[in-house]
Write a protein that holds these residues in place. Structure first.
Motif, PDB file in Angstrom:
ATOM      1  N   GLN A  23       0.839  -1.202   0.000  1.00 26.15           N
ATOM      2  CA  GLN A  23       0.000   0.000   0.000  1.00 26.15           C
ATOM      3  C   GLN A  23       0.870   1.246   0.000  1.00 26.15           C
ATOM      4  N   LEU A  24       0.444   2.241  -0.772  1.00 28.09           N
ATOM      5  CA  LEU A  24       1.076   3.554  -0.777  1.00 28.09           C
ATOM      6  C   LEU A  24       0.253   4.487   0.104  1.00 28.09           C
ATOM      7  N   VAL A  25       0.926   5.191   0.988  1.00 36.69           N
ATOM      8  CA  VAL A  25       0.250   6.122   1.884  1.00 36.69           C
ATOM      9  C   VAL A  25       0.747   7.531   1.566  1.00 36.69           C
ATOM     10  N   CYS A  26      -0.212   8.393   1.222  1.00 32.70           N
ATOM     11  CA  CYS A  26       0.077   9.814   1.001  1.00 32.70           C
ATOM     12  C   CYS A  26      -0.754  10.579   2.015  1.00 32.70           C
ATOM     13  N   GLU A  27      -0.113  11.014   3.108  1.00 38.82           N
ATOM     14  CA  GLU A  27      -0.835  11.586   4.244  1.00 38.82           C
ATOM     15  C   GLU A  27      -0.185  12.880   4.694  1.00 38.82           C
ATOM     16  N   ASP A  28      -1.022  13.890   4.851  1.00 35.32           N
ATOM     17  CA  ASP A  28      -0.576  15.155   5.421  1.00 35.32           C
ATOM     18  C   ASP A  28      -0.545  15.000   6.937  1.00 35.32           C
ATOM     19  N   HIS A  33      12.937   7.606  -8.239  1.00 32.87           N
ATOM     20  CA  HIS A  33      11.822   8.052  -7.404  1.00 32.87           C
ATOM     21  C   HIS A  33      10.553   8.053  -8.247  1.00 32.87           C
ATOM     22  N   PHE A  34       9.441   7.774  -7.588  1.00 28.57           N
ATOM     23  CA  PHE A  34       8.144   7.744  -8.257  1.00 28.57           C
ATOM     24  C   PHE A  34       7.285   8.863  -7.680  1.00 28.57           C
ATOM     25  N   TYR A  35       6.880   9.786  -8.531  1.00 32.05           N
ATOM     26  CA  TYR A  35       6.023  10.902  -8.142  1.00 32.05           C
ATOM     27  C   TYR A  35       4.586  10.571  -8.533  1.00 32.05           C
ATOM     28  N   GLY A  36       3.664  10.726  -7.603  1.00 30.73           N
ATOM     29  CA  GLY A  36       2.272  10.379  -7.865  1.00 30.73           C
ATOM     30  C   GLY A  36       1.314  11.506  -7.553  1.00 30.73           C
ATOM     31  N   ILE A  37       0.240  11.577  -8.335  1.00 28.87           N
ATOM     32  CA  ILE A  37      -0.869  12.509  -8.071  1.00 28.87           C
ATOM     33  C   ILE A  37      -1.957  11.736  -7.350  1.00 28.87           C
ATOM     34  N   PHE A  38      -2.437  12.307  -6.266  1.00 26.99           N
ATOM     35  CA  PHE A  38      -3.444  11.654  -5.446  1.00 26.99           C
ATOM     36  C   PHE A  38      -4.647  12.570  -5.251  1.00 26.99           C
ATOM     37  N   THR A  39      -5.808  11.937  -5.114  1.00 27.16           N
ATOM     38  CA  THR A  39      -7.014  12.625  -4.671  1.00 27.16           C
ATOM     39  C   THR A  39      -7.613  11.841  -3.510  1.00 27.16           C
ATOM     40  N   SER A  40      -8.686  12.364  -2.942  1.00 27.24           N
ATOM     41  CA  SER A  40      -9.297  11.726  -1.780  1.00 27.24           C
ATOM     42  C   SER A  40     -10.675  11.175  -2.128  1.00 27.24           C
ATOM     43  N   GLY A  50      -3.624  15.276   9.271  1.00 25.27           N
ATOM     44  CA  GLY A  50      -4.072  13.898   9.344  1.00 25.27           C
ATOM     45  C   GLY A  50      -4.889  13.453   8.154  1.00 25.27           C
ATOM     46  N   GLN A  51      -4.942  14.273   7.115  1.00 26.38           N
ATOM     47  CA  GLN A  51      -5.728  13.923   5.936  1.00 26.38           C
ATOM     48  C   GLN A  51      -4.953  12.960   5.054  1.00 26.38           C
ATOM     49  N   ARG A  52      -5.625  11.901   4.599  1.00 26.32           N
ATOM     50  CA  ARG A  52      -4.992  10.886   3.761  1.00 26.32           C
ATOM     51  C   ARG A  52      -5.642  10.904   2.380  1.00 26.32           C
ATOM     52  N   PHE A  53      -4.809  10.841   1.361  1.00 24.81           N
ATOM     53  CA  PHE A  53      -5.256  10.818  -0.028  1.00 24.81           C
ATOM     54  C   PHE A  53      -5.106   9.381  -0.537  1.00 24.81           C
ATOM     55  N   GLU A  65     -12.924  19.494  -4.609  1.00 26.28           N
ATOM     56  CA  GLU A  65     -11.799  19.098  -5.440  1.00 26.28           C
ATOM     57  C   GLU A  65     -10.495  19.365  -4.693  1.00 26.28           C
ATOM     58  N   MET A  66      -9.619  18.367  -4.672  1.00 23.35           N
ATOM     59  CA  MET A  66      -8.354  18.515  -3.972  1.00 23.35           C
ATOM     60  C   MET A  66      -7.352  17.531  -4.571  1.00 23.35           C
ATOM     61  N   SER A  67      -6.121  17.976  -4.757  1.00 23.13           N
ATOM     62  CA  SER A  67      -5.064  17.135  -5.308  1.00 23.13           C
ATOM     63  C   SER A  67      -3.814  17.276  -4.472  1.00 23.13           C
ATOM     64  N   ALA A  68      -3.083  16.181  -4.377  1.00 20.55           N
ATOM     65  CA  ALA A  68      -1.818  16.166  -3.647  1.00 20.55           C
ATOM     66  C   ALA A  68      -0.781  15.437  -4.484  1.00 20.55           C
ATOM     67  N   VAL A  69       0.487  15.773  -4.254  1.00 20.67           N
ATOM     68  CA  VAL A  69       1.604  15.119  -4.934  1.00 20.67           C
ATOM     69  C   VAL A  69       2.521  14.535  -3.868  1.00 20.67           C
ATOM     70  N   CYS A  70       2.756  13.227  -3.957  1.00 21.84           N
ATOM     71  CA  CYS A  70       3.668  12.533  -3.053  1.00 21.84           C
ATOM     72  C   CYS A  70       4.752  11.847  -3.875  1.00 21.84           C
TER      73      CYS A  70
END
Length: 807
Positions: free
Chosen positions: A281-286, A313-320, A290-293, A326-331
Motif C-alpha cells: 500500500q502507498l500512503v500519502c498523508e498530510d 523516485h516515483f512521483y504520484g498525483i493523489f485525490t481523496s 491527518g488527511q490521507r489521499f 476538489e483537492m489534489s496532492a503530490v507525493c
C-alpha cells in the motif's frame, strides 16, 4: 413624412447604440507566450504518446488514426488511417455498445527495436495489434493486401475509457489491463515473447480487487553497481478496493506491485502465473492535518542521479475518496523505500478470528524474491525449481504488512490534476535539489510549481486548451514540454529564467537560480559570490513590496449585493491555504483563492494564511481584503447600469418612440385634412411635389438620418430651436431616442406654398393653434409615461428630462 420612414429612423437611432455597446463587450483574451500549438484536422481522442528521442519524432495514437509529428521542425507527416470495417462496427453496436465506442482507439504504441512500432487498438471491443513500418510510416500488409494484425487481448483494453498501462522491457511487452469483453477480469501479464513464458496474475481478489491501473516502470539493474546479481524488475501502480478493511463501504487504496523479469511461473503450483508478484500500500498523508489521499491518478518515474537506477523516485498525483471538494496532492516514493517494504513481513487473514496477522513461519527461500546470485548458487536458477510450499505461500500472501509512507510535496484545493512530469535543478546556495512539478489539470491548464525542501511555490499557471479539454499527456524532451489534450498538441519551454516575466514571479523562482535585473527588466540566471545567501523574501521586497514581513496591505473592495468576487491568494508551501472570513455560507474555494457571493452579511475582513512547515498557522496573512457593502441606493444605481437594465431602457425608448411617431403622423394628417379638405387628392400631390427634395427625402437611407443634410432641432432655454424664440412653421418630425432623452427632428413645411389659394393665418393665430397641438401632445406624453411606469420590466429606467437632452 411617411409613417414607415419615421419608424425606420426611430428603429435605427435606437438600435445603433445598442449594437455598439454589445460589440464593446466582445473581447477574446489570448495567452501569448513561447507556446507552439499544433491542431489536427479530423482527429480526436489522442491518447497514446511515443517519442523517438534521437530523431525528435513524436508518434500519437488517436481514434482510427496514428500520427507522426517532427517536434524539431513542427512538421506533420501523413496520418495512418486504421479504422474498423463497417460490418464489425455494426456487430459491436448490436452487442449493446454505442456507435462512438465501436471505433478503433489506439491505446498502445511501443518500439520493437527492429524499425517497427507495435500498435494496439480497441478495434470495436475486439482488441487488435498491428505493425507500423517507421521508414515508410505505413501499416504492414499481409499477402492478401489487408493489414497484418494479431489479437490484442491482454495487451490492450476492450473499452476506450478503461484504465490501462504498459511498458516495454528488453523487447517484451508487460501490460496491466482488462481481459474480457465485460471488463470484469483484470490481468498484469507478460503479453509478448515466447508463448510458454507469457504469464499473468492469479484470478483472485487477494491479488487484484477491481483495480484501476495508472502507470508502470521498468527498472533495469546496472551491471557495474549490482554485486548481488539482482534481477530486473517491473513495477505497476494502481488503485484497488482494499480487502483488508471491513467497513460499511468500499475503501480504495493505492498500491505498488512488483514482478521480476526472469519469472516464468511455477512447475505445478502457479503454472503460467507470477511467482514473484508482491504488492504494498502507498500512503500519502498530510501529517499536520491527518488527511490521507487514497486514490492514485498518475505516476511519473524520475532518476535523481541519471544512470543510477537505485536513485529512482516515483512521483504520484493523489485525490481523496472522502473529500467533496476538489483537492489534489503530490507525493514521492523512492525505490529504496519500496524495496524495504517488499522485503518486510507479509500480511495474512486468519479465518478463525477474521483478523489480519503476520504469518509464521515464512518458508525458505523467501517467497516473491527475485533471482540473484545467492539463489542461483543454491540451485534455484529458475522459478520452475521453486518448492511447492514457497509457491503456495506466495499464492496466498501477495500483500505486504507495511506500507510505503510519504508526506505530500504539495496539496491544492479546488483543482484536479490529471498528469505530472518532473524536472530537477540544483538549488541556489543549498544542498537540496529544486524539484519543478509540471502539472496538467482537467481544465486544460499547465501549472509549474517549484519545491525546495518543505516549501512549494507556484511559478506559473498557463491556460493551454479550452476548459473542456483535459491535459492527458506531458512529455519532457530537450528543455521542452510536449503537452496534449484529446484534440491538440502544444510545445513550450520548461527551463530558463526567461519564463518568468515579472519581478515577483522571478523572485519566487530564486531556488531555480533566477534573479530579476532592473536594468534589463528581465529575469535571468543569478551570479552570486561564494557563500552569498539570497533570501527570496528580500528579493520580493525589492520588487516594491514592504520590507516588514507582517505588513500585509489591506485591500478595500466596494461591492454590491449579488456580485461574485474572487479574492486571490498565492500558495507558497506544500500545505494548503486557509481563509478567515465572516461567518457565512456563500463562499467557494477555487484553488487557493476564495470566491464570495456578496450578501447582506458579507461585510468584513477576509484573510488568507498559507501554512509553512509546522502545524501552526503563520502569524502573518498572505492577503487581506475588506469587503464594504454599498447602500441600497448605490446598489440600485449600479444595477441600473448593468446590461439587463441597459436593454430594458432601450426597449422603453423604442416603444415610446414608436407611439410618439404614430401620434405625430396622425396630428399631421389631421391638420392637413382640416386645412385642405376642399381640395382634391391631385391638389395634394401637386402640393407635395413643390417641396424641396433636399429637405424632405421620400426614402431616406439609414446614413442620411445621421448626416448633416438633415438638421436636428434642439431645445434651448425652454424653447424649440427656431428664430427669435418662436416656432416659425409647422414641423413634422420623428422621434430620436437615446439615453439622454427624446428629440424631435423636424423638416420645415410652408403651408402657404403647399396649399396655394388659401390665406396663411396670422402669426398670433398660428401660434395659438400650434400651442394647442403641442399642449394636446404633451398631455398624451404624460399619460403614456404614466402607463409605461406601471410596467414591471421597464421600471428603474426613467425618462430623461427634456431640458437636459442633447445629441
Amino acid at each position: 413624412m411617411k409613417p414607415d420612414t419615421c419608424l425606420l429612423a426611430g428603429f435605427l437611432a435606437l438600435c445603433f447604440p445598442l449594437l455598439s455597446w454589445t460589440a464593446a463587450f466582445s473581447r477574446h483574451e489570448v495567452w501569448s507566450s513561447m507556446v507552439t500549438q499544433l491542431e489536427f484536422d479530423n482527429i480526436a481522442n489522442v491518447s497514446a504518446f511515443l517519442l523517438d528521442r534521437e530523431s525528435g519524432i513524436l508518434y500519437l495514437g488517436a481514434r482510427d488514426a496514428i500520427l507522426a509529428v517532427d517536434t524539431t521542425n513542427k512538421l506533420k507527416f501523413p496520418k495512418i488511417v486504421w479504422n474498423v470495417p463497417e460490418e464489425k462496427s455494426r456487430s459491436c453496436v448490436t452487442k449493446g455498445k454505442t456507435e462512438a465506442d465501436c471505433n478503433n482507439y489506439i491505446r498502445l504504441l511501443e518500439f520493437l527495436g527492429d524499425g517497427r512500432i507495435y500498435a494496439c487498438g480497441t478495434y470495436a471491443f475486439d482488441p487488435q495489434c498491428a505493425f507500423v513500418n517507421i521508414s515508410t510510416f505505413t501499416l504492414e500488409k499481409s499477402e492478401d493486401g489487408t493489414e497484418k494484425m494479431e489479437t490484442g487481448k491482454g495487451k490492450c483494453p476492450f473499452e476506450p475509457s478503461q484504465h490501462y498501462t504498459s511498458v516495454m522491457a528488453g523487447g517484451t511487452l508487460y501490460t496491466a489491463t482488462t481481459s474480457n469483453f465485460l471488463g470484469t477480469l483484470f490481468d498484469i501479464s507478460r503479453a509478448t515473447g515466447i508463448e510458454q513464458e507469457r504469464i499473468r496474475t492469479e484470478r483472485s481478489i487477494n491479488w487484484l480487487s477491481d483495480p484501476e491501473f495508472v502507470g508502470s516502470a521498468f527498472i533495469q539493474e546496472d551491471e557495474k553497481s549490482n554485486p548481488t546479481g539482482e534481477d530486473d524488475k517491473i513495477y505497476f501502480f494502481f488503485t484497488e478496493v482494499a480487502k483488508e478493511y471491513d467497513l460499511y463501504t468500499k475503501v480504495k487504496v493505492p498500491r505498488v506491485a512488483r514482478v521480476c523479469k526472469s519469472d516464468i511461473g511455477g512447475m505445478k503450483t502457479l503454472q503460467r502465473r507470477w511467482t514473484t508478484f508482491l504488492k504494498a500500500q502507498l500512503v500519502c498523508e498530510d501529517r499536520g492535518s491527518g488527511q490521507r489521499f487514497n486514490i492514485l491518478t498518475d505516476v511519473f518515474t524520475k532518476q535523481h542521479r541519471p544512470g543510477d537506477p537505485s536513485s529512482t523516485h516515483f512521483y504520484g498525483i493523489f485525490t481523496s475518496q472522502w473529500e467533496r471538494e476538489e483537492m489534489s496532492a503530490v507525493c514521492v516514493y523512492s525505490l529504496e523505500e519500496i524495496t524495504k517494504v517488499m522485503d518486510g513481513p507479509f500480511k495474512e487473514l486468519k479465518k478463525s478470528c477474521e483478523n489480519w496477522m503476520n504469518p509464521e513461519p515464512v518458508p525458505t527461500p523467501r517467497p516473491g524474491q527475485c533471482l540473484n546470485s545467492a539463489l542461483k548458487a543454491e540451485g534455484f536458477d529458475s522459478s520452475l525449481k521453486l518448492p511447492d510450499k514457497v509457491l503456495t505461500f506466495m499464492r496466498d500472501h501477495p500483500l505486504m504488512e507495511n506500507s510505503v509512507v510519504s508526506a505530500p510535496l504539495l496539496v491544492r484545493s479546488g483543482v484536479t490534476y490529471t498528469k505530472l512530469a518532473v524536472t530537477l535543478a540544483p538549488a541556489s546556495n543549498s544542498k537540496l535539489n529544486t524539484t519543478v512539478l509540471h502539472l496538467g489539470t482537467d481544465h486544460g491548464e499547465l501549472h509549474r510549481i517549484a519545491v525546495v525542501g518543505p516549501n512549494a511555490t507556484v511559478l506559473q499557471e498557463i491556460p493551454l486548451f479550452p476548459p473542456s479539454e483535459p491535459i492527458n499527456n506531458i512529455l519532457l524532451y530537450k528543455g521542452q514540454a510536449l503537452v496534449s489534450s484529446p484534440k491538440s498538441l502544444v510545445k513550450l519551454p520548461t527551463e530558463g529564467c526567461s519564463l518568468y516575466p515579472t519581478c515577483e514571479v522571478c523572485a519566487r523562482a530564486r531556488p531555480l537560480g533566477c534573479v530579476w535585473k532592473q536594468k534589463e527588466d528581465a529575469c535571468s540566471l543569478a551570479i552570486t559570490e561564494p557563500g552569498e545567501v539570497m533570501n527570496p523574501e528580500d528579493l520580493v521586497s525589492r520588487c516594491g513590496q514592504s520590507d516588514n514581513h507582517c505588513s500585509t496591505e489591506i485591500q478595500k473592495l466596494y461591492v454590491v449585493e449579488g456580485l461574485h468576487v474572487l479574492l486571490p491568494c498565492v500558495q507558497v508551501s506544500p500545505r494548503p491555504c486557509h481563509w478567515r472570513y465572516p461567518s457565512q455560507r456563500h463562499i467557494r474555494r477555487r484553488l487557493s483563492d476564495l470566491e464570495v457571493r456578496v450578501t447582506l452579511e458579507s461585510n468584513g475582513t477576509y484573510e488568507c494564511f498559507c501554512e509553512g512547515v509546522g502545524r501552526e498557522q503563520p502569524a502573518c496573512p498572505g492577503a487581506v481584503y475588506t469587503l464594504l457593502l454599498q447602500s441600497p441606493s448605490a446598489s440600485l444605481s449600479i444595477m441600473q447600469t448593468s446590461g439587463r437594465q441597459f436593454v430594458a431602457g432601450y426597449l422603453l425608448f423604442f416603444i415610446f418612440g414608436f407611439a410618439i411617431c404614430g401620434l405625430l403622423v396622425c396630428l399631421f394628417h389631421r391638420r392637413r385634412k382640416r386645412r385642405g379638405g376642399g381640395h382634391s387628392s391631385s391638389t395634394s400631390e401637386k402640393g407635395r411635389d413643390l417641396l424641396p427634395s433636399s429637405d424632405t427625402p421620400q426614402s431616406p437611407s439609414s446614413a442620411s438620418l445621421f448626416s448633416e443634410a438633415i438638421p436636428f432641432a434642439e431645445k434651448r432655454n425652454g424653447t424649440l430651436n427656431g428664430h427669435g424664440g418662436h416656432v416659425p412653421e409647422l414641423k413634422c418630425g420623428y422621434i430620436y431616442a437615446n439615453s439622454s432623452g427624446l428629440k424631435l427632428q423636424d423638416t420645415s413645411v410652408n403651408l402657404a406654398e403647399e396649399f396655394p389659394g388659401r390665406e396663411r393665418p396670422g402669426p398670433e393665430e398660428e401660434e395659438e393653434r400650434i400651442g394647442d397641438g403641442l399642449s394636446e401632445m404633451g398631455d398624451t406624453l404624460v399619460g403614456l409615461e404614466e402607463e409605461f411606469a406601471k410596467l414591471h420590466v421597464l421600471r428603474g429606467a426613467p425618462l430623461a428630462q427634456c431640458e437636459e437632452s442633447s445629441i
